[in-house]
Write a protein that holds these residues in place. Structure first.
Motif, PDB file in Angstrom:
ATOM      1  N   THR A 309      61.836 122.887  62.723  1.00 45.72           N
ATOM      2  CA  THR A 309      61.670 121.007  63.917  1.00 45.72           C
ATOM      3  C   THR A 309      62.976 121.259  62.704  1.00 45.72           C
ATOM      4  O   THR A 309      64.055 121.556  62.396  1.00 45.72           O
ATOM      5  CB  THR A 309      60.778 120.570  63.168  1.00 45.72           C
ATOM      6  N   ILE A 355      54.893 120.267  67.776  1.00 45.31           N
ATOM      7  CA  ILE A 355      53.235 120.445  66.589  1.00 45.31           C
ATOM      8  C   ILE A 355      52.074 119.743  67.427  1.00 45.31           C
ATOM      9  O   ILE A 355      50.666 119.842  67.471  1.00 45.31           O
ATOM     10  CB  ILE A 355      53.341 119.470  65.060  1.00 45.31           C
ATOM     11  N   SER A 430      48.942 107.357  71.361  1.00 39.71           N
ATOM     12  CA  SER A 430      50.125 107.620  71.646  1.00 39.71           C
ATOM     13  C   SER A 430      51.134 108.118  70.047  1.00 39.71           C
ATOM     14  O   SER A 430      50.478 107.707  69.575  1.00 39.71           O
ATOM     15  CB  SER A 430      50.950 105.895  72.250  1.00 39.71           C
ATOM     16  N   VAL A 431      52.491 109.138  70.906  1.00 40.85           N
ATOM     17  CA  VAL A 431      52.971 110.070  69.959  1.00 40.85           C
ATOM     18  C   VAL A 431      53.976 110.094  69.687  1.00 40.85           C
ATOM     19  O   VAL A 431      54.228 110.105  70.585  1.00 40.85           O
ATOM     20  CB  VAL A 431      51.835 111.072  69.432  1.00 40.85           C
ATOM     21  N   GLY A 432      54.726 110.225  68.756  1.00 41.32           N
ATOM     22  CA  GLY A 432      56.121 110.414  69.369  1.00 41.32           C
ATOM     23  C   GLY A 432      57.200 109.685  68.686  1.00 41.32           C
ATOM     24  O   GLY A 432      58.364 109.742  67.917  1.00 41.32           O
ATOM     25  N   GLU A 433      56.769 108.233  68.734  1.00 41.96           N
ATOM     26  CA  GLU A 433      58.296 106.877  67.830  1.00 41.96           C
ATOM     27  C   GLU A 433      57.262 106.226  68.418  1.00 41.96           C
ATOM     28  O   GLU A 433      56.237 105.484  68.885  1.00 41.96           O
ATOM     29  CB  GLU A 433      59.374 107.889  69.585  1.00 41.96           C
ATOM     30  N   PRO A 434      57.864 105.421  68.134  1.00 43.61           N
ATOM     31  CA  PRO A 434      57.145 103.470  67.914  1.00 43.61           C
ATOM     32  C   PRO A 434      57.493 103.355  69.125  1.00 43.61           C
ATOM     33  O   PRO A 434      57.734 103.754  70.120  1.00 43.61           O
ATOM     34  CB  PRO A 434      58.607 103.173  67.262  1.00 43.61           C
ATOM     35  N   ASP A 456      47.516 104.593  68.004  1.00 41.60           N
ATOM     36  CA  ASP A 456      49.268 105.456  67.490  1.00 41.60           C
ATOM     37  C   ASP A 456      49.187 106.001  66.954  1.00 41.60           C
ATOM     38  O   ASP A 456      49.298 104.806  64.964  1.00 41.60           O
ATOM     39  CB  ASP A 456      49.894 104.004  68.105  1.00 41.60           C
ATOM     40  N   TRP A 458      50.532 107.558  63.615  1.00 39.98           N
ATOM     41  CA  TRP A 458      52.136 107.870  63.096  1.00 39.98           C
ATOM     42  C   TRP A 458      51.804 109.109  62.017  1.00 39.98           C
ATOM     43  O   TRP A 458      50.932 109.483  62.051  1.00 39.98           O
ATOM     44  CB  TRP A 458      52.899 106.745  62.617  1.00 39.98           C
ATOM     45  N   GLN A 460      53.677 113.737  61.414  1.00 40.28           N
ATOM     46  CA  GLN A 460      55.313 114.736  61.708  1.00 40.28           C
ATOM     47  C   GLN A 460      54.367 115.954  61.676  1.00 40.28           C
ATOM     48  O   GLN A 460      53.959 116.371  61.780  1.00 40.28           O
ATOM     49  CB  GLN A 460      56.079 114.040  60.548  1.00 40.28           C
ATOM     50  N   SER A 543      58.903 110.895  53.751  1.00 37.46           N
ATOM     51  CA  SER A 543      58.885 110.985  55.349  1.00 37.46           C
ATOM     52  C   SER A 543      60.104 110.838  56.053  1.00 37.46           C
ATOM     53  O   SER A 543      60.232 111.668  56.876  1.00 37.46           O
ATOM     54  CB  SER A 543      57.625 110.015  56.304  1.00 37.46           C
ATOM     55  N   LEU A 557      56.216 101.075  62.038  1.00 34.67           N
ATOM     56  CA  LEU A 557      57.230 102.226  62.172  1.00 34.67           C
ATOM     57  C   LEU A 557      58.674 101.735  62.355  1.00 34.67           C
ATOM     58  O   LEU A 557      58.539 101.395  64.130  1.00 34.67           O
ATOM     59  CB  LEU A 557      56.416 103.712  62.833  1.00 34.67           C
ATOM     60  N   ARG A 560      63.623 106.900  62.317  1.00 34.90           N
ATOM     61  CA  ARG A 560      64.204 107.607  61.205  1.00 34.90           C
ATOM     62  C   ARG A 560      65.550 106.667  60.599  1.00 34.90           C
ATOM     63  O   ARG A 560      66.088 106.178  61.152  1.00 34.90           O
ATOM     64  CB  ARG A 560      64.712 108.496  61.658  1.00 34.90           C
ATOM     65  N   GLY A 569      60.512 111.645  71.313  1.00 36.15           N
ATOM     66  CA  GLY A 569      59.384 111.956  70.923  1.00 36.15           C
ATOM     67  C   GLY A 569      60.167 113.083  69.672  1.00 36.15           C
ATOM     68  O   GLY A 569      59.270 113.892  69.809  1.00 36.15           O
ATOM     69  N   ARG A 571      62.242 115.781  67.865  1.00 36.86           N
ATOM     70  CA  ARG A 571      63.464 115.469  66.803  1.00 36.86           C
ATOM     71  C   ARG A 571      64.690 116.143  67.239  1.00 36.86           C
ATOM     72  O   ARG A 571      64.546 117.798  67.126  1.00 36.86           O
ATOM     73  CB  ARG A 571      62.589 116.117  65.725  1.00 36.86           C
TER      74      ARG A 571
HETATM   75  O1  PRX Z   1      59.763 109.562  63.293  1.00 36.49           O
HETATM   76  C1  PRX Z   1      58.584 109.327  63.298  1.00 36.49           C
HETATM   77  C2  PRX Z   1      58.357 110.274  64.674  1.00 36.49           C
HETATM   78  O2  PRX Z   1      58.501 111.060  65.007  1.00 36.49           O
HETATM   79  C3  PRX Z   1      58.664 112.192  63.814  1.00 36.49           C
HETATM   80  C4  PRX Z   1      58.093 113.291  64.124  1.00 36.49           C
HETATM   81  O3  PRX Z   1      58.778 114.234  64.924  1.00 36.49           O
HETATM   82  P1  PRX Z   1      57.968 115.518  65.012  1.00 36.49           P
HETATM   83  O4  PRX Z   1      57.991 116.040  63.759  1.00 36.49           O
HETATM   84  O5  PRX Z   1      58.828 115.868  65.728  1.00 36.49           O
HETATM   85  O6  PRX Z   1      56.192 115.018  65.424  1.00 36.49           O
HETATM   86  C5  PRX Z   1      55.919 114.775  66.572  1.00 36.49           C
HETATM   87  C6  PRX Z   1      55.131 114.535  66.567  1.00 36.49           C
HETATM   88  C7  PRX Z   1      54.143 114.126  65.458  1.00 36.49           C
HETATM   89  C8  PRX Z   1      58.748 111.037  62.622  1.00 36.49           C
HETATM   90  O7  PRX Z   1      59.519 111.250  61.456  1.00 36.49           O
HETATM   91  N1  PRX Z   1      57.008 109.391  64.941  1.00 36.49           N
HETATM   92  C9  PRX Z   1      55.894 110.709  65.483  1.00 36.49           C
HETATM   93  N2  PRX Z   1      54.554 109.824  65.989  1.00 36.49           N
HETATM   94  C10 PRX Z   1      55.451 108.001  65.482  1.00 36.49           C
HETATM   95  C11 PRX Z   1      56.489 107.915  65.077  1.00 36.49           C
HETATM   96  N3  PRX Z   1      57.287 106.768  65.128  1.00 36.49           N
HETATM   97  C12 PRX Z   1      56.569 105.627  65.186  1.00 36.49           C
HETATM   98  N4  PRX Z   1      55.060 105.938  65.605  1.00 36.49           N
HETATM   99  C13 PRX Z   1      54.694 106.815  66.446  1.00 36.49           C
HETATM  100  N5  PRX Z   1      52.711 106.979  66.515  1.00 36.49           N
END
Ligand code: PRX
Length: 692
Positions: A309, A355, A430-434, A456, A458, A460, A543, A557, A560, A569, A571
């Motif tokens: 990552t 992931i 939902s996953v990956g970003e706010p 939703d 959260w 990583q 985090s 959230l 970053r 979503g 990184r």
């Molecule tokens: O900034 C957060 C955001 O995605 C980051 C993690 O990215 P990654 O390791 O590629 O994993 C993505 C899938 C789990 C976090 O540091 N993030 C992930 N889920 C959320 C989120 N930000 C806000 N809300 C979420 N549900």
């Protein structure tokens, strides 16, 4: 309310680590609910009644136990899995404090198990052999397939036998570069079965990125397919692997075997470039192997997989997960956050290259004996209604996706959604970003017909599983909030000095104690692990995210806070993009920042200075973008290149990103103090060139 009060009382006597949940008081007492009624979305009584966790009180009881007695809480759950030998004592041991020595996290050490056995054999033995493990939906309409648990086990065993035959042993790495074919989870499971460590590389990464990962983990075998179709375009994955293998051999890492699946719908084998002696067709060898394969029993702390990552330097980080804790955590989070039960049909749109595809396409669902949909294609192909077509086709009950997809579908007519029934849906994720509140509401109202709670989640790559997530039957939700910590997770918010802040606040999101799914190290670089995650705020796992907590204790959230950009979503490290830009012979310097993007969440905005005497042109812009696509992958292509005669730097030569961010988002009246710059007039030049 006497019941409520009892809990509030009991919370007052909780150890300080659990202090953060005292914010729940207000919610449980119902005090602030009334005043904020409009912001709260309640699960229906019907939903809550049938849920694993049906009320805030029940959550609180379980959460409290998970914090006060983590060993007992997680042992009880772990005991529901198959262990060849039970773990020893203590159940877990940890040091998260750099001041007290090396960072170390261990769960269930001494326990002997195998995650593949727990995903497949135990389910077959429990009578689920004929249950569908995966519905595979091809990109083209009408192209599909199914695998039952028994069939999946057989396929996994055949590949496992082959891998053993070519010399892959416990602890060896296997790099996987496959699209969303059934062969992808099959490969992950086959590696796990023989104790090999899989490292899946998302099949959108370039040859260079793939080579970088191969050089880092030195796999015995690389597994890929010849090609894949994206829409009407054919992508020659095998060519990318070939190029990566040439590059890695130049760095001294040679790979003996490249097992290649013939993906006939995209390309015939005759047109595939081939290196005799190294390349092997999957279909020529795998079916010849026996359909049973003894399991390699491994310690709970033996590595399961590596997943690279992005971080804040150019070099990707090999996040290492081990077996036992990850298994227990992926399965448990899946069960509770989606309120899974055995009749559910689950679909996660993530690719196994990330992931989410590890924990919630492959391991989490299979460990629960679930039926999951695996979709090969793009979610808007051939039209924006495809997701709901798939939902209706398989009667999907749990649908898990990313905000970027929600936002992109929202822009099309709702009719693409409403023309499908979607009546099977009961939980959305939902996953990956706010997820912004307006996307949340559209997802909830239009897709879910206002009846499906949204989890939703959260988390990583590093955390292995969900960390802050709604439990859909327990909590009234607030659109855009990930709500509360999962069991065992002591989420805290700290200020810039690393001091925990209570109550309504915002700051840096940290975690105070280990949880079973936590990553154990960065492969080959434990020092970087400690420096990146544990040194910024001693005593805590940091985090990299900002977070605020409202007066009801809900977590929001905010994105970053480091040099990582979240594009759809994904990184992406600013340093990675910058190093790709400066690899271009005409680029002298690059500085990359994230800007708000309507669909992607964040877009990539790159400032570049050119080599003396080189004029900026449209052609050059294109070739700069191409350099990034080539070095990282198409998903990291900058949305905007901003030609800069010079970059704003401090007198010590540090680029002032704060100013670049403001220019990129055209917040020109918020540039702040520019007098400390070495050359303050570069800012005016940059502004003047903003629309070139
Ligand atoms: O900034 C957060 C955001 O995605 C980051 C993690 O990215 P990654 O390791 O590629 O994993 C993505 C899938 C789990 C976090 O540091 N993030 C992930 N889920 C959320 C989120 N930000 C806000 N809300 C979420 N549900």
């Amino acid at each position: 309310t006497s019941d409520h009060l009892r809990h509030v009382e009991s919370m007052a006597t909780m150890p300080s680590g659990a202090g953060n949940i005292s914010h729940l008081n207000a919610v449980i007492l119902g005090e602030s609910l009334a005043s904020e009624e409009n912001d709260l979305v309640f699960p229906s009584d019907h939903f809550s009644r049938q849920a694993h966790v049906s009320s805030p009180q029940q959550y609180l009881e379980m959460y409290k136990r998970s914090i006060e007695d983590p060993a007992g809480f997680w042992s009880d759950i772990a005991a529901t899995f198959f262990w060849k030998q039970k773990w020893g004592q203590p159940v877990y041991s940890e040091n998260l404090d750099v001041r007290k020595g090396d960072i170390r996290i261990e769960w269930f050490k001494g326990g002997i198990t195998n995650i593949c056995y727990n995903c497949l054999d135990t389910n077959v033995e429990a009578g689920l052999g004929d249950k569908i493990a995966f519905y595979w939906e091809g990109s083209e309409l009408g192209v599909d397939a199914t695998l039952t648990y028994t069939q999946l086990l057989k396929n996994v065993c055949q590949l496992a036998n082959y891998l053993k035959d070519v010399g892959v042993k416990k602890g060896d790495a296997v790099v996987v570069y496959l699209p969303m074919l059934m062969e992808l989870p099959i490969t992950m499971l086959a590696c796990a079965r023989i104790g090999a460590v899989h490292s899946v590389v998302f099949a959108g990464f370039s040859a260079e990125s793939l080579a970088q990962r191969i050089v880092d983990c030195k796999p015995k075998v690389v597994i890929t397919c010849n090609a894949v179709k994206r829409g009407s375009k054919v992508i020659h994955l095998k060519d990318i692997v070939d190029a990566a293998l040439i590059e890695s051999s130049q760095s001294g890492v040679s790979v003996d075997v490249c097992l290649t699946y013939e993906n006939q719908s995209a390309m015939k084998r005759e047109s595939t470039k081939w290196l005799e002696g190294r390349d092997v067709w999957w279909q020529d060898v795998i079916p010849k192997y026996p359909t049973t394969c003894a399991v390699e029993w491994v310690d709970a702390e033996d590595p399961l997989f590596l997943l690279y990552t992005s971080g804040s330097t150019g070099k990707p980080k090999g996040v290492l997960h081990t077996t036992g804790g990850y298994m227990v955590y992926a399965a448990t989070t899946f069960k509770y956050a989606f309120d899974y039960n055995s009749s559910d049909i689950y679909w996660c749109t993530a690719d196994c290259g990330w992931i989410t595809g590890h924990s919630y396409v492959t391991y989490g669902p299979l460990l629960n004996g679930a039926t999951a949909v695996l979709y090969e294609g793009a979610p808007n192909y051939p039209d924006p209604g495809r997701c709901w077509d798939v939902v209706d086709k398989y009667k999907v009950t749990i649908f898990y996706t990313a905000p970027t997809l929600v936002r992109s579908l929202m822009r099309d007519s709702d009719e693409y959604v409403t023309r499908y029934s979607r009546k099977s849906l009961r939980v959305l994720g939902s996953v990956g970003e706010p997820i912004n509140p307006s996307a949340w509401r559209w997802f909830f109202n239009v897709v879910g017909d206002s009846k499906c709670p949204i989890s939703d989640t959260w988390w990583q790559t590093e955390t292995g599983g969900f960390m802050i997530t709604p439990l859909p039957g327990a909590w009234p939700q607030k659109p855009g909030s990930a709500t509360f910590p999962f069991f065992g997770v002591q989420a805290v918010i700290v200020d810039e000095k690393g001091v925990e802040i209570e109550g309504e606040c915002s700051g840096y999101l940290c975690v105070k104690c280990s949880w079973p799914g936590a990553f154990r190290t960065l492969y080959g670089d434990h020092e970087r692990y400690e420096t990146t995650y544990f040194k910024p705020f001693p005593g805590y796992y940091f985090s990299g995210d900002g977070c605020s907590r409202d007066k009801d204790g809900y977590h929001w959230l905010t994105g970053r806070v480091d040099d990582v950009i979240n594009v759809s979503g994904h990184r992406i490290g600013t340093a990675e993009v910058e190093s790709a830009l400066v690899s271009h012979p005409q680029c002298a310097e690059g500085a990359v920042v994230g800007v708000e993007h309507e669909v992607k969440g964040q877009g990539i905005y790159a400032f570049v200075t050119l080599v003396e005497g080189v004029p900026y042109s449209e052609e050059l812009r294109k070739s700069l973008v191409l350099a990034v696509r080539k070095q990282i992958g198409a998903f990291a292509a900058p949305d905007r290149i901003h030609w800069a005669p010079g970059l704003p730097k401090t007198r010590s030569g540090k680029i002032m990103r704060r100013i670049l961010r403001k220019i990129a988002s055209r917040q020109l009246d918020e540039l702040g103090d520019t007098s400390t710059l070495a050359e303050p007039n570069v800012v005016d030049q940059l502004i003047a060139l903003a629309d070139v």
